[in-house]
Motif scaffolding. Structure first.
Motif, short mmCIF file in Angstrom:
data_model
loop_
_atom_site.label_atom_id
_atom_site.label_comp_id
_atom_site.label_asym_id
_atom_site.label_seq_id
_atom_site.Cartn_x
_atom_site.Cartn_y
_atom_site.Cartn_z
N PHE A 312 83.16 55.76 63.07
CA PHE A 312 84.15 56.77 63.47
C PHE A 312 83.89 58.08 62.73
O PHE A 312 84.68 58.49 61.87
CB PHE A 312 85.57 56.30 63.18
CG PHE A 312 85.94 55.03 63.88
CD1 PHE A 312 86.07 54.99 65.26
CD2 PHE A 312 86.13 53.86 63.16
CE1 PHE A 312 86.38 53.81 65.92
CE2 PHE A 312 86.45 52.68 63.81
CZ PHE A 312 86.58 52.65 65.19
N PRO A 313 82.78 58.77 63.03
CA PRO A 313 82.48 60.02 62.31
C PRO A 313 83.53 61.10 62.52
O PRO A 313 83.76 61.93 61.64
CB PRO A 313 81.11 60.43 62.88
CG PRO A 313 81.01 59.72 64.20
CD PRO A 313 81.76 58.44 64.03
N TRP A 314 84.19 61.10 63.70
CA TRP A 314 85.22 62.10 63.96
C TRP A 314 86.39 61.97 62.99
O TRP A 314 87.15 62.93 62.76
CB TRP A 314 85.73 61.98 65.40
CG TRP A 314 86.30 60.61 65.73
CD1 TRP A 314 85.63 59.56 66.28
CD2 TRP A 314 87.63 60.17 65.51
NE1 TRP A 314 86.47 58.49 66.43
CE2 TRP A 314 87.71 58.82 65.97
CE3 TRP A 314 88.78 60.75 64.99
CZ2 TRP A 314 88.87 58.07 65.90
CZ3 TRP A 314 89.95 60.01 64.92
CH2 TRP A 314 89.99 58.67 65.37
N MET A 315 86.55 60.79 62.39
CA MET A 315 87.61 60.57 61.42
C MET A 315 87.07 60.69 59.99
O MET A 315 87.73 61.23 59.10
CB MET A 315 88.21 59.18 61.62
CG MET A 315 89.35 58.82 60.69
SD MET A 315 90.06 57.21 61.09
CE MET A 315 88.68 56.11 60.70
#
Length: 375
Positions: A312-315
């Motif tokens: 979850f790179p967006w997080m």
């Protein structure tokens, strides 16, 4: 007008979160994707119908206990839960009272109240309503919390929810604010309830006992002058009561208060995780409890990278930026921020080291990095 509008938005988000968990749980139709959930539901039904967890299989007496599914363990002619007993105990009790719907609502309802309790805890700790609102929102948005709130027979969200309830009574103190009388007695009762809820979390997932009790002990010591020894004793008493409950249920099911489904499985002859050679032999017995999967640095780094960063790179990226800003703006200026930042970092390293050392395959494709894997 603004207050009314934001209250409607917050309420709508809560409703949407709750409905999403119900849609996930309703789609199971009593047949779950995970064999762990199927086993938990089977034992919950067995407990609701008979008041016991054991399922008798006479053939195991002649076949050395080989007849059982995943998340189950054969002890003699009895097939028993192969995990911790909290989830089948609570969901089985609800199933007995309300039927299947009661069991399937257990985790979604816990998750909903955990979001509300978490908002209150953050608001009380940092005296910032906006931060509290965003904290509750990001908890609902957290992929693991959202996904496993719908995996109703898994331990994850129920464990975290009861931890939050414990923090709610220990840190937010909701009861003594309702009355001008008996304030000290109500505070003591809040601390007692905090111990009860933390103990309930350990009933659901006993493996986390070391870091839960360790961090709790440090927290109580750091704030001992504000809390008072009588209130600390109330927390310990609540934990002691739940410890007796856990021990009694384990003893009833496995014949030993200190056995769980995992350790009973090892004693029944199945392969247990070995302790890494990095652990000195003189402390190997204790280490096998504290680090049940050993200590394997390469595995830790690989799994941390895969599941903490790539999944979850967006997080993860905004979280790292936020953490850097926290260190610059808050860490040295406020004791509360400092204490809980240190706690969070220590806990992250502990859990990353313990579970990161565990190599397994949940999916037929071992290369798949998925939120459905046990990490």
């Amino acid at each position: 007008m603004k207050t009314w509008f934001f209250d409607v938005v917050k309420g709508s988000l809560l409703v949407a979160f709750f409905i999403s968990t119900l849609l996930l749980s309703a789609s199971s139709e009593r047949v779950f994707v995970s064999p762990d959930e199927n086993a938990a539901f089977l034992f919950a039904k067995q407990f609701a119908q008979t008041g016991a967890f054991a399922i008798v299989e006479p053939l195991n007496a002649h076949l050395e206990g080989i007849i059982h599914a995943r998340s189950m363990v054969a002890v003699g002619t009895s097939i028993l839960p192969g995990a911790f007993l909290g989830i089948p105990f609570f969901t089985g009790s609800l199933l007995w009272i309300f039927g299947d719907a009661g069991a399937l609502l257990f985790t979604p309802v816990l998750a909903l109240f955990a979001v509300l309790a978490w908002r209150k805890v953050v608001k009380e700790l940092f005296d910032d309503p906006l931060l509290a609102d965003f904290s509750a929102f990001f908890l609902m948005l957290h992929p693991a919390f959202l996904y496993y709130s719908g995996r109703v027979m898994m331990q994850n969200v129920a464990f975290v929810s009861f931890l939050i309830f414990g923090a709610y009574f220990l840190l937010a103190g909701p009861l003594h604010k309702l009355s001008k009388h008996y304030v000290s007695e109500l505070k003591r009762f809040e601390y007692f309830l905090g111990g009860i809820f933390l103990g309930t979390a350990l009933f659901i997932r006993t493996a986390e006992i070391f870091w839960v009790l360790g961090l709790l002990a440090v927290l109580l010591y750091v704030y001992r002058s504000q809390i008072g020894w009588r209130n600390i004793a109330a927390v310990v008493f609540g934990l002691f009561i739940m410890g007796c409950v856990i021990g009694y249920v384990n003893d009833t099911v496995y014949g030993n208060a200190l056995l769980t489904g995992y350790t009973a499985r090892a004693e029944a002859g199945e392969t247990a995780s070995s302790v890494s050679s990095l652990i000195p032999p003189s402390v190997s017995d204790m280490a096998s409890y504290v680090f049940p999967f050993g200590i394997h640095p390469r595995a830790i780094m690989r799994h941390e990278w895969q599941y903490e960063f790539l999944l979850f790179p967006w997080m993860t990226i905004p979280a790292l930026v936020g953490f850097a800003l926290l260190l610059v703006r808050k860490f040295d200026k406020n004791k509360t921020w400092k204490v809980f930042t240190v706690f969070s970092v220590v806990l992250a390293f502990w859990l990353g080291g313990m579970y990161g050392s565990w190599t397994f395959t949940d999916n037929p494709d071992p290369a798949l990095i998925s939120i459905g894997n046990s990490y």
